[in-house]
Design an enzyme around this catalytic site. Structure first.
Site, PDB file in Angstrom:
ATOM      1  N   TYR A  89       0.272  11.772  -8.775  1.00 41.95           N
ATOM      2  CA  TYR A  89       0.968  12.915  -8.247  1.00 41.95           C
ATOM      3  C   TYR A  89       2.273  13.406  -8.840  1.00 41.95           C
ATOM      4  CZ  TYR A  89      -3.051  12.652  -4.861  1.00 41.95           C
ATOM      5  OH  TYR A  89      -4.100  12.624  -4.371  1.00 41.95           O
ATOM      6  N   HIS A 104      10.160   4.742  -3.798  1.00 43.78           N
ATOM      7  CA  HIS A 104       9.809   4.353  -2.515  1.00 43.78           C
ATOM      8  C   HIS A 104       9.393   2.779  -2.602  1.00 43.78           C
ATOM      9  CE1 HIS A 104       6.637   6.046  -4.820  1.00 43.78           C
ATOM     10  NE2 HIS A 104       5.582   5.363  -4.054  1.00 43.78           N
ATOM     11  N   ASP A 122       0.864  -1.344   0.120  1.00 40.26           N
ATOM     12  CA  ASP A 122       0.141  -0.023  -0.017  1.00 40.26           C
ATOM     13  C   ASP A 122       0.960   1.218  -0.138  1.00 40.26           C
ATOM     14  OD1 ASP A 122      -2.512   1.269  -0.084  1.00 40.26           O
ATOM     15  OD2 ASP A 122      -2.609   1.552   2.067  1.00 40.26           O
TER      16      ASP A 122
END
Length: 218
Positions: free
Chosen positions: A115, A141, A31
């Site tokens: 984004y 990430h 997630d």
């Protein structure tokens, strides 16, 4: 699956547990989202649904920029967060990855998604929407989170391999053929836009292959 919890870790765990229950195999779920300091961590776990389900990526960028219109300079800090969770029959492991940056004052670049056009990475002097896939992978990430879980995957593979050697040694012909396919078909599926990733095997461990191994084989 509905991501109904309020942290990346709990949502990742929710997905990995449920898909593990359904599939019976080692499951790796993820997630991720964007946290903006000036907005007290928003959009956070709602990143993909921020402002409502009817908005698209462009609309969400506009919404975020409007919320940040009075925020200046270094106060526009933000970070992408990824949490991966691995669930097997015997353990649960998790790992986090971060990409720090700032929210730009306008869209810059047309690549990527979400984004990316408004996320400025100081080390690259650009937004993630202007980076090549290679450049994004270097700072990803998600990549950092997966790197953290790699030792667990290696250890689990070693367990499977040792079990396979035990079967070969005992010359259980039927099990040998089955386990050869099981080991050969181990895969991991990861995409840049993934909400979850499955480490899947065929045939399923529910065939009882691992449960028949004595503890000395592990």
């Amino acid at each position: 699956m509905e991501e109904k919890d309020d942290t990346f870790l709990s949502n990742s765990l929710l997905k990995s547990k449920e898909y593990h229950r359904l599939s019976g195999v080692i499951t790796l779920a993820e997630d991720s989202g964007l946290e903006v300091k000036a907005l007290n961590g928003r959009p956070g776990v709602l990143s993909a649904r921020y402002g409502g389900k009817n908005l698209n990526d462009s609309d969400r960028n506009d919404l975020l920029l409007s919320e940040m219109k009075d925020v200046k300079g270094l106060e526009r800090s933000a970070r992408f967060v990824s949490v991966v969770t691995l669930v097997s029959n015997n353990e649960i492991s998790s790992s986090c990855g971060y990409l720090d940056g700032y929210i730009s004052h306008q869209r810059i670049g047309g690549k990527g998604f979400g984004y990316d056009p408004i996320f400025w990475v100081p080390s690259k002097s650009n937004t993630t929407a202007n980076l090549s896939m290679k450049q994004k992978n270097e700072i990803s990430h998600r990549g950092k989170a997966l790197e953290g879980i790699k030792p667990v995957l290696k250890r689990l593979y070693k367990i499977v391999w040792n079990s396979f050697k035990y079967i070969m040694k005992k010359e259980h012909t039927k099990l040998k053929d089955k386990f050869s396919r099981y080991l050969r078909d181990i895969r991991i599926s990861v995409t840049d836009r993934c909400n979850y990733c499955l480490l899947y095997t065929s045939p399923s461990p529910r065939d009882g292959l691992l449960s028949r191994m004595p503890s000395s084989a592990w």
